[in-house]
Write a protein that holds these residues in place. Sequence first.
Motif: not given
Length: 65
Positions: A11-17, A19-21, A27-32, A52-58
């Motif tokens: 969901c959109g909440h997952c995307v936001k979470t 993105t923030q992580a 900070p230099d990464a761009t996401l789609e 990948e590590a940031a997504i896991r930490s989220a």
Amino acid sequence: MVTFVVPDMTCGHCVKTITQAVQQAAPDATLEFDLPAHHVKAAPDALAAQVEAAIRSAGYDPKQI
């Protein structure tokens, strides 16, 4: 761009979470996002491990494809 499949991103909440992580970890990464396909694309490729590590930490389970 490197692509991750994140099956538990639903969901959109997952995307936001995610993105923030990622913004905090790489900070230099761009996401789609492709929410129906559960894909996260990140650039540049050199930040793939950090993203990948940031997504896991989220709290998600990414797999690079």
